[in-house]
Enzyme design. Sequence first.
Site, PDB file in Angstrom:
ATOM      1  CB  ALA A 176      -9.138  24.098   6.583  1.00 33.49           C
ATOM      2  N   GLY A 177      -8.609  21.044   4.513  1.00 34.73           N
ATOM      3  CA  GLY A 177      -9.146  20.386   3.338  1.00 34.73           C
ATOM      4  C   GLY A 177     -10.117  19.286   3.727  1.00 34.73           C
ATOM      5  CB  THR A 178     -11.381  16.392   1.783  1.00 35.66           C
ATOM      6  OG1 THR A 178     -11.850  17.162   0.680  1.00 35.66           O
ATOM      7  CG2 THR A 178     -12.342  15.236   2.012  1.00 35.66           C
ATOM      8  CB  ALA A 179      -7.809  14.707   5.222  1.00 32.59           C
ATOM      9  CE1 TYR A 213      -3.945   1.779  -0.237  1.00 29.17           C
ATOM     10  CE2 TYR A 213      -3.402   2.739   1.886  1.00 29.17           C
ATOM     11  CZ  TYR A 213      -4.181   2.710   0.753  1.00 29.17           C
ATOM     12  OH  TYR A 213      -5.206   3.611   0.596  1.00 29.17           O
ATOM     13  CE  LYS A 254      -7.973   2.199   2.289  1.00 31.14           C
ATOM     14  NZ  LYS A 254      -7.077   3.309   2.638  1.00 31.14           N
ATOM     15  CD  GLU A 313      -8.591   4.676  -0.425  1.00 28.87           C
ATOM     16  OE1 GLU A 313      -7.499   5.114  -0.052  1.00 28.87           O
ATOM     17  OE2 GLU A 313      -9.520   4.362   0.345  1.00 28.87           O
TER      18      GLU A 313
END
Length: 569
Positions: free
Chosen positions: A312-315, A111, A184, A255
């Site tokens: 301050a993004g998606t994650a 991974y 994954k 994903e």
Amino acid sequence: MTAAPYRLIPEPNGAVRAEVRLRGSSVLSSPALNRGTAFTLAEREALHLTGLLPTGVSTLEGQVRRVYAQYSETSTNLRKWVLLANLRDRNEVLFYRLLSEHISEMLPVIYTPTVGEAIERFSQEFRRPKGVYLSVDHPEDVENALRNTGLGPDDVDLLVATDSEGILGIGDQGIGGIEISVGKLAVYTAAAGIHPRRALAVVLDVGTDNQKLLNDELYLGERHARVRDGRYDALIEAYVTACQKLFPNAMLHWEDFGASNARRILNKYADRVCTFNDDMQGTAAVVLAAAFSAVRAAGSKMRDQRIVIHGAGTAGLGIADMMREQMIREGLSPEEATARFYPLTRNGLLTHDNPLLDFQVPYARRREDLADWGVAAGPISLTDVVRNARPTMIIGTSTQHGAFPEEIVRMMASFNDRPIILPLSNPTSKAEAIPSDLLEWTDGRALIATGSPFEPISYGGITYQIAQANNALVFPGLGLGVTVARADRITDGMIAASADAVARLSNATQRGASLLPPMTDLRAVSAAVAVAVAQQAEQEGHAQVELTDVIQQVHDHMWRPVYPELEIL
């Protein structure tokens, strides 16, 4: 109707029985059946394999030792990835047995980060197709493509799909993103025992904006710019609809989607199907687990935290959303909980006088509310925020190396006995701070979890185990719990239950102890998470099977990589 060439039948305690009609080289060509030199002489005779293998008979354990020696002698991680990929294509049981016995060592190879190299070279290194390839130019073929897997409505527990826009740290990778889905699923199997034949990897080929790929004559994907209009949504809808129809009990895992689509897709389908976005919810869950553990070590509660999120993004805001919901569960109002977060981008603190994405708006501050901070007009820096907000916890999802300098860390340590500092960006070259510096700057008082793995650190006569906030601590067990309960939805409560289960496997109250369990314990961690998730699903009314003995039911669902008992027909 022609009988199937073989059939795998689950048995109690994760065992499998195989009914086999194949003979000769066809057996050796089937990764699910092939055991190479481990076929006994009697099995070779019955399966018409006599003379097709060396005469010596191996045990599975002996084969693992042989392949691990080959792996250890391989010079680069990319070559190791190729060795493992070829082994999986040849002998599934041996591959997963090897992986499960060396999971912490091999996880970075199968991974992140090594799979990124394999994805970049997908079209050049292509050997054999894996998974399902769905094209934005042919949405009418989606259902037929999924049917062509030959799997029925009760044969699939989960599907992992990517549109390849946000692959790891390397961005848009077009058709090669299939390897992120394959990788994954390997973790789902090695860590949680999801049977490899009950899961599908999917790539949604919507084109690519990667000019290097488009100019490569060997590129195997659609040769046009990434589609971003209604045709994109039509493909997603066709995929979800076909999955509901063909695999009604399956979990849909999203994903490495880009920021503009990840949250939007999850919000659209969360109340319609059993769906999960690992980059948002999985990341948030493992960070919540680290936070649970740290808060307990600090003798506090989640509702009492003041949290800075640098990135301050998606994650980053996925983490904020999950922590906010936990604070609400602990008694704060939604407004009180939201006010405890201070998210920043490269342009400083989120404020309403700057351009904002829709998911950033709830966390943005009004300039008039910060009048007593004494900051000038313009961006409000991390230093300004830490000095004025006096946070108890600072989280890094910025990918900015060194973004947590000594000045800021010492400032945090001046008003927190146990400052919680989580530099989560990876690889190490993008980490906001290095654990050894954090311990030195806080006199060993910092509670730390990182995105990349770090070796233990000796400081002040104490050895500090550094927790790695790796999503693999959460998502495999979550998928297993959903499968056991046949949950029809994945809720915030189920994800919080997974985080709490992980946190309870570590005792960080002892100075130097890790905030999270080690990656070497993934199988046990996944079982604990699955039990908690299944129980929460039942409590919330989302379980579609009766949980009579949830611990035993979880263990019965965990496939063990051992050669199946053969019933030769």
